[in-house]
Design a protein around this motif. Structure first.
Motif, mmCIF file in Angstrom:
data_model
loop_
_atom_site.group_PDB
_atom_site.id
_atom_site.type_symbol
_atom_site.label_atom_id
_atom_site.label_comp_id
_atom_site.label_asym_id
_atom_site.label_seq_id
_atom_site.Cartn_x
_atom_site.Cartn_y
_atom_site.Cartn_z
ATOM 1 N N LEU A 3 -7.538 -4.467 6.591
ATOM 2 C CA LEU A 3 -6.393 -4.349 5.692
ATOM 3 C C LEU A 3 -6.508 -3.156 4.749
ATOM 4 O O LEU A 3 -5.506 -2.698 4.200
ATOM 5 C CB LEU A 3 -6.227 -5.639 4.869
ATOM 6 N N GLY A 4 -7.716 -2.682 4.531
ATOM 7 C CA GLY A 4 -7.896 -1.516 3.681
ATOM 8 C C GLY A 4 -7.817 -1.796 2.198
ATOM 9 O O GLY A 4 -7.588 -0.877 1.394
ATOM 10 N N VAL A 5 -7.989 -3.078 1.808
ATOM 11 C CA VAL A 5 -7.996 -3.456 0.395
ATOM 12 C C VAL A 5 -9.148 -4.424 0.169
ATOM 13 O O VAL A 5 -9.738 -4.945 1.112
ATOM 14 C CB VAL A 5 -6.667 -4.120 -0.037
ATOM 15 N N GLU A 6 -9.450 -4.686 -1.096
ATOM 16 C CA GLU A 6 -10.496 -5.653 -1.408
ATOM 17 C C GLU A 6 -10.091 -7.034 -0.895
ATOM 18 O O GLU A 6 -8.946 -7.466 -1.062
ATOM 19 C CB GLU A 6 -10.718 -5.726 -2.917
ATOM 20 N N LYS A 29 0.821 -1.218 0.000
ATOM 21 C CA LYS A 29 0.000 0.000 0.000
ATOM 22 C C LYS A 29 0.854 1.266 0.000
ATOM 23 O O LYS A 29 0.378 2.340 -0.366
ATOM 24 C CB LYS A 29 -0.956 -0.006 1.200
ATOM 25 N N GLU A 30 2.116 1.142 0.397
ATOM 26 C CA GLU A 30 3.029 2.288 0.358
ATOM 27 C C GLU A 30 3.587 2.506 -1.047
ATOM 28 O O GLU A 30 4.172 3.557 -1.328
ATOM 29 C CB GLU A 30 4.192 2.051 1.330
ATOM 30 N N THR A 31 3.395 1.515 -1.907
ATOM 31 C CA THR A 31 4.015 1.548 -3.234
ATOM 32 C C THR A 31 3.005 1.632 -4.367
ATOM 33 O O THR A 31 3.248 2.308 -5.371
ATOM 34 C CB THR A 31 4.891 0.281 -3.433
ATOM 35 N N VAL A 32 1.883 0.931 -4.230
ATOM 36 C CA VAL A 32 0.859 0.906 -5.288
ATOM 37 C C VAL A 32 -0.489 1.292 -4.687
ATOM 38 O O VAL A 32 -0.700 1.168 -3.468
ATOM 39 C CB VAL A 32 0.765 -0.491 -5.947
ATOM 40 N N PRO A 33 -1.428 1.758 -5.496
ATOM 41 C CA PRO A 33 -2.746 2.122 -4.973
ATOM 42 C C PRO A 33 -3.457 0.920 -4.348
ATOM 43 O O PRO A 33 -3.352 -0.197 -4.862
ATOM 44 C CB PRO A 33 -3.492 2.609 -6.226
ATOM 45 N N ALA A 34 -4.158 1.167 -3.262
ATOM 46 C CA ALA A 34 -4.882 0.095 -2.585
ATOM 47 C C ALA A 34 -5.891 -0.561 -3.522
ATOM 48 O O ALA A 34 -6.204 -1.755 -3.377
ATOM 49 C CB ALA A 34 -5.585 0.638 -1.345
ATOM 50 N N SER A 35 -6.384 0.190 -4.484
ATOM 51 C CA SER A 35 -7.369 -0.347 -5.426
ATOM 52 C C SER A 35 -6.787 -1.439 -6.323
ATOM 53 O O SER A 35 -7.533 -2.194 -6.954
ATOM 54 C CB SER A 35 -7.931 0.775 -6.301
ATOM 55 N N GLY A 36 -5.460 -1.511 -6.361
ATOM 56 C CA GLY A 36 -4.810 -2.523 -7.188
ATOM 57 C C GLY A 36 -4.327 -3.725 -6.401
ATOM 58 O O GLY A 36 -3.565 -4.547 -6.920
#
Length: 282
Positions: free
Chosen positions: A42-45, A21-28
């Motif tokens: 976790l803040g991701v899907e 999440k520090e490197t790529v968007p959470a949406s990915g």
């Protein structure tokens, strides 16, 4: 690009997700877990992915570009579980698999190695581009016993004078993220281990130094160590496994001085002193 991580609510998986999440968007980022409810923080899907249920794996891997297959923690079932994931990844059109294997899995005497060898072979046979991360010993495997050593007045094991090139989960998580988000790793197998190679006597000395107590290392015959672990309540087979891994370490099975891990993450691996400090009871 969508990156999916199996075992995302496990100790290593959570670190990987946080660093991704520090490197790529959470949406990915997609967390693949048996219980999506446990991944809510976790803040991701989060998608249901049960190693033993191929139907869930097919759904979970839809649209995934890169898959981090963190090895299952169910020793004895890993090869079949991982095969299910690899087959589902191939059917779903996953473009790359990154797998957390075992240090020197091709020649390691550890009982853990056979299932890792089987999975590496399955991944290579799948035709999917891959990277193999052969993770060495986790420092936490031993620092997790710091509290017991302080309570019992000694650190026990069966590793003798064997030098163990361990690294922390955070170190291995950083390596996974470097490969997942970087380029030029396809087809490569990395032997990942800590920069330091220490004995359990070294660990006991560091515990003693930081705690102010005299905690010697007490080396035991493998059978005796297994019996003590079983007496602590560990399942007998697991206790025997732990003792056998220590015995293998006494013969150099957990040693590596290639420093591929620190090269991959661009920093030195976490020193023993820092790992012990983190493990000491607050």
């Amino acid at each position: 690009m969508t990156i999916a991580v199996t075992g995302a609510t496990g100790q290593l998986g959570r670190l990987v997700i946080a660093r991704l999440k520090e490197t790529v968007p959470a949406s990915g980022i997609v967390a693949l877990v048996r219980s999506p409810a446990k991944a809510a923080d976790l803040g991701v899907e989060a998608r249901e992915a049960d190693y033993g249920n191929p139907e869930t794996l097919a759904r979970a891997l839809a649209g995934v570009d890169t898959l981090l297959l963190i090895s299952s923690n169910e020793i004895g079932q890993r090869a079949a579980q991982h095969r299910n994931v690899v087959n589902a990844a191939k059917a779903a059109g996953v473009n790359r698999i990154v797998y957390t294997s075992l240090l020197h899995a091709d020649r390691s005497p550890l009982s853990l190695a056979e299932e890792h060898r089987a999975t590496e072979a399955d991944i290579k046979a799948s035709g999917i581009p891959f990277t193999i991360l052969r993770n060495g010993w986790y420092t936490e495997n031993h620092t997790g016993s710091v509290g017991a050593a302080l309570a019992g007045g000694a650190f026990i094991g069966s590793a003798g004078d064997g030098r163990i090139s361990s690294a922390t989960r955070a170190d291995y998580a950083d390596a996974a993220v470097a490969v997942l988000t970087g380029t030029g790793h396809e087809g490569k197998t990395y032997e990942l281990a800590g920069d330091e190679a220490v004995t359990l006597a070294d660990l006991a000395a560091e515990i003693s130094r930081q705690s102010g107590k005299n905690i010697p290392y007490r080396n035991l015959p493998e059978a005796d160590y297994a019996a003590i672990l079983a007496g602590f309540g560990l399942p007998e087979d697991f206790a025997k496994g732990i003792a056998s891994w220590d015995a293998d370490a006494s013969k150099g099975a957990l040693f590596d001085d290639g420093r591929q891990l620190s090269a991959l993450i661009g920093r030195p691996t976490t020193p023993l002193s820092a790992a012990v400090a983190a493990a000491l009871p607050r």
